[in-house]
Structure formats: structure tokens, C-alpha cells
Design an enzyme around this catalytic site. Structure first.
Site, PDB file in Angstrom:
ATOM      1  NE  ARG A  48       0.431   1.326   3.416  1.00 43.29           N
ATOM      2  CZ  ARG A  48       1.441   2.123   3.661  1.00 43.29           C
ATOM      3  NH1 ARG A  48       2.659   1.634   3.715  1.00 43.29           N
ATOM      4  NH2 ARG A  48       1.254   3.400   3.830  1.00 43.29           N
ATOM      5  N   GLY A  49       0.261   2.357  -0.087  1.00 43.35           N
ATOM      6  CA  GLY A  49       1.021   3.612  -0.244  1.00 43.35           C
ATOM      7  C   GLY A  49       0.921   4.038  -1.691  1.00 43.35           C
ATOM      8  CG  ASP A 248      -3.397   8.273  -0.373  1.00 49.18           C
ATOM      9  OD1 ASP A 248      -3.337   8.743   0.781  1.00 49.18           O
ATOM     10  OD2 ASP A 248      -2.971   7.154  -0.675  1.00 49.18           O
ATOM     11  CG  ASN A 258      -2.529  11.518   3.736  1.00 48.03           C
ATOM     12  OD1 ASN A 258      -1.952  10.801   2.931  1.00 48.03           O
ATOM     13  ND2 ASN A 258      -2.157  11.629   5.001  1.00 48.03           N
ATOM     14  CE  LYS A 259      -4.908   5.432   4.998  1.00 48.61           C
ATOM     15  NZ  LYS A 259      -5.834   4.643   4.163  1.00 48.61           N
TER      16      LYS A 259
HETATM   17  C1  LIG Z   1       3.547   7.936   0.286  1.00 48.35           C
HETATM   18  S1  LIG Z   1       2.146   7.020   0.711  1.00 48.35           S
HETATM   19  C2  LIG Z   1       0.856   8.143   0.687  1.00 48.35           C
HETATM   20  C3  LIG Z   1      -0.364   7.708   1.468  1.00 48.35           C
HETATM   21  O1  LIG Z   1      -0.807   6.335   1.230  1.00 48.35           O
HETATM   22  C4  LIG Z   1      -1.330   5.797   2.462  1.00 48.35           C
HETATM   23  O2  LIG Z   1      -2.595   5.177   2.306  1.00 48.35           O
HETATM   24  P1  LIG Z   1      -2.730   3.550   2.328  1.00 48.35           P
HETATM   25  O3  LIG Z   1      -1.882   3.049   3.473  1.00 48.35           O
HETATM   26  O4  LIG Z   1      -4.208   3.303   2.513  1.00 48.35           O
HETATM   27  O5  LIG Z   1      -2.231   3.116   0.984  1.00 48.35           O
HETATM   28  C5  LIG Z   1      -1.484   7.009   3.364  1.00 48.35           C
HETATM   29  O6  LIG Z   1      -2.641   7.754   3.052  1.00 48.35           O
HETATM   30  C6  LIG Z   1      -0.226   7.758   2.970  1.00 48.35           C
HETATM   31  O7  LIG Z   1      -0.179   9.059   3.475  1.00 48.35           O
END
Ligand SMILES: CSC[C@H]1O[C@H](OP(=O)(O)O)[C@H](O)[C@@H]1O
Length: 367
Positions: A48-49, A248, A258-259
Site C-alpha cells: 500500500r502507499g 494520495d 490522505n489517510k
Molecule cells: C507515500 S504514501 C501516501 C499515502 O498512502 C497511504 O494510504 P494507504 O496506506 O491506505 O495506501 C497514506 O494515506 C499515505 O499518506
């Protein structure tokens, strides 16, 4: 001894992802050599990320193409790749990186078609072009992150020692390398300027507790884990110099997806007069959307709230709302740190993101 912290591993014609659902207890890489495996790994958040999702999608397709037994002609190859990219884009809707990668790949291949239409090996050439471009994404992400770390650390040039609060995971486990917001924390640490980092656990998926704490301990960075509900009190009590988060999807006026939990950190930072920075590569910027209202917010399964490690913590029958992201309005953001520099605010307290990118790209074309 743990191997170097890489969310993804691409070598010797193999592509593997670190199964982040097993961290911090287990450090296990899994084969990801097909689009189906890639789709599933992204959907279940084994990987993820925003940047890591896009790179994983490209590389699982690249490996699948390398292992393709049947020889496809030019038209069949184009159809195959386009359909696989469309399928991968159905995995998660909020981060823009995956969609940008797919669109850029389609445009590159479409432009190449004209040159290959009379080439009997056109299918093979188109396939190899996709593989080459997919492999380039790794290096681009790594260099972007290093620049973000540099520009982000400069935002704290006036302080000799800084205490930073961050949210979710934005490090080597969310990108192909150094990280975005966590890349800034790494850079401050390498400069001897980081007094302390604070990481929110980031309920309900706990990327902070499970992943960011893991990265910080691994690199011996002085850090403390807090629950999300402690953030405002921490800002009041601990003299936080800045809040730095990832993104994101940053849209044209600077509104940022974002998260979940990011928005309330921004509100608390505003109240406590603490600078609030978003760190994101230009691959996370979507100027086709004018404001955050246009961003699709992923909603995830109920079980992520009612269970932890499959242990039930909430009553059967309770309703659950589980948006995986929220939108922070540009007016609450101090600056947007990209690999091209920090986007400044405009006169109405938002950001002219596309104007900034165009200026930077014009400048880079001069050198
Ligand atoms: C550089 S990662 C950006 C962003 O992605 C993460 O979401 P997820 O763990 O659901 O993929 C999180 O929002 C990060 O800030």
C-alpha cells in the site's frame, strides 16, 4: 537481521512484495509475478502507499508479460496491456498514482504503435517498451523521494532541533525508497536536526503502529507512538514544530486526500498555530480535479473497525462507517512539498498547483 526495508523487490526477473499485513511480527516477501497477484496484493493492502501501489501494478504486469508464453501480435499486445492496466485500476480508487501510471503507459504505447505497425515483431517490441518504462518507475520514485526529503527539511531551516508529528505510513513501506513525509523525518534525522518524531497509530488499519513505528525503530530514529486521539493534547503539551503527512491525491487548488485522521490533525495544527505540510511526489498530483470535492474516497470493510488481528472488539450488529481517506482543505495546509520544491500559497490561501508544476518543468527544460 532484517533485510533492508523494501516494500517491493524487483530483480532477476522476479517481482516480490513485502506482505505488510504480517508486519511487525513477520518479515515475509511474496511472489507477485502476475496481474492477479498484484491486484490482490493492492486490494488487500499487503502492499500500500500511493507510489508503491502504482509501481507494483506496473511491475506485476511487466513480469507477467516477460513470462507470457503465447506470441501476441502488435494489436493483441496493445489490447492485452490496456485491459490489464484497466483491471489494476479497479483495485483502489483514491490514490491517483496508479491511474496516472496507467494513462501515461497507454499514451506511450499508443504513440509507439505508429512506428511498429509494419513490424512483424511489433508485438514483442511494444511489450519490451512497457517493461522498460515500468522498470524506470522504480528509479524515478527513489530520486523523487530524496528530493522531497531535502525540500521538506528546508521548511524547518530556522530551527536547530525539531519535533515532528506524522500520520499513517509514508516511508520505505509506502514507496520504492526513501519515503515522502517519513523521508523528511529521515532527512532531518540525518542532518542531526530531529529532536523527536511522533507517529499516530492511524486507526483502523494501524499503518502508524504496525509500519511507521517499525521503520523508525529499524533506523534507530528517536520516536514515540501515540494514539490518534492523543494528537491534539500532544500538540498542546509537547511543543511540536510541525506536522508532516503524505498524500494520495493533491488536486489543483491544493486540497489533499490522505489517510483518515489527516483532516483533524490539520484542524488541531491550525488551532495550535503549528505548520502543517503535505509531502507528495508530482505523481500524486491530479490537476484534472479542481477541488477535493471531486475525489472518490475509498470505503473499506466493516471488519477493519470491529476486529483487530481477527479478534472481535465491537458488538455484532453495530453499523460501521469506514472511509479510508479524508480531504484536508488547502486553507489548512502550510505548504505542499514535492520533488520540484515547496508549492507556496496563493493570495486566497490555496495553491496554484498546475502553475507551479508548469514553471518548474519549463525551468528544468532549460538545463
Ligand atoms: C507515500 S504514501 C501516501 C499515502 O498512502 C497511504 O494510504 P494507504 O496506506 O491506505 O495506501 C497514506 O494515506 C499515505 O499518506
Amino acid at each position: 537481521m532484517l533485510l533492508s526495508l523494501e516494500a517491493i523487490r524487483y530483480k532477476n526477473n522476479k517481482f516480490e512484495i513485502l506482505n505488510q499485513l504480517l508486519l511487525p511480527q513477520e518479515f515475509i516477501y511474496e511472489d507477485c509475478s502476475s496481474v492477479e497477484q498484484g491486484f490482490s496484493a493492492i486490494k488487500t493492502m499487503k502492499v500500500r502507499g500511493a507510489p508503491a501501489i502504482a509501481i507494483s501494478a506496473a511491475l506485476c504486469l511487466a513480469i507477467e508479460l516477460k513470462n507470457l508464453k503465447s506470441k501476441l501480435n502488435l494489436v493483441e499486445t496493445k489490447k492485452y496491456i490496456f485491459e490489464k492496466l484497466d483491471y489494476l485500476c479497479e483495485s483502489r480508487p483514491t490514490a491517483v498514482n496508479l491511474f496516472k501510471m496507467a494513462d501515461e503507459m497507454k499514451s506511450i504505447l499508443q504513440n509507439e504503435l505508429i512506428h511498429l505497425e509494419n513490424d512483424i515483431a511489433g508485438g514483442e517490441s511494444l511489450k519490451n517498451l512497457f517493461i522498460k518504462k515500468a522498470e524506470e518507475l522504480l528509479q524515478i520514485d527513489i530520486s523523487d523521494n530524496m528530493s522531497i526529503g531535502h525540500f521538506g527539511a528546508e521548511c524547518f531551516a530556522k530551527q536547530s532541533q525539531v519535533k515532528i508529528l506524522t500520520h499513517c505510513n509514508t516511508g520505505s513501506l509506502a514507496t520504492a525508497g526513501y519515503g515522502t513525509a517519513l523521508g523528511i523525518i529521515r532527512t532531518l534525522h540525518s542532518q542531526g536536526k530531529l529532536e523527536h518524531a511522533y507517529a499516530c497509530e492511524t486507526r483502523p488499519y494501524n499503518q502508524g503502529a504496525r509500519l511507521t513505528a517499525f521503520e523508525l525503530v529499524y533506523e534507530k530514529i528517536s520516536a514515540t507512538l501515540i494514539s490518534d486521539s492523543m494528537a491534539s493534547f500532544l500538540m498542546k503539551e509537547k511543543g511540536i514544530h510541525g506536522v508532516v503527512v503524505g498524500a494520495d491525491r493533491v488536486v489543483a487548488n491544493g486540497d489533499t486526500a490522505n489517510k483518515i485522521g489527516t483532516y483533524q490533525l490539520a484542524i488541531a495544527a491550525k488551532y495550535h498555530n503549528i505548520p502543517f505540510y503535505v509531502a507528495a511526489p508530482s505523481t500524486s498530483i491530479d490537476c484534472n480535479k479542481k477541488s477535493g470535492k471531486e475525489i472518490t474516497i475509498e470505503e473499506r470493510p466493516k471488519k477493519e473497525l470491529t476486529h483487530i488481528n481477527n479478534i472481535q472488539i465491537a458488538a455484532d450488529g453495530i453499523n460501521v462507517w469506514n472511509p479510508s481517506f479524508d480531504i484536508t482543505p488547502a486553507t489548512l495546509i502550510t505548504g505542499i512539498v514535492t520533488e520540484l520544491g515547496v508549492i507556496p500559497k496563493n493570495t486566497i490561501g490555496e495553491f496554484d498547483v498546475s502553475e507551479f508544476l508548469e514553471k518548474k518543468k519549463k525551468l528544468s527544460s532549460l538545463f
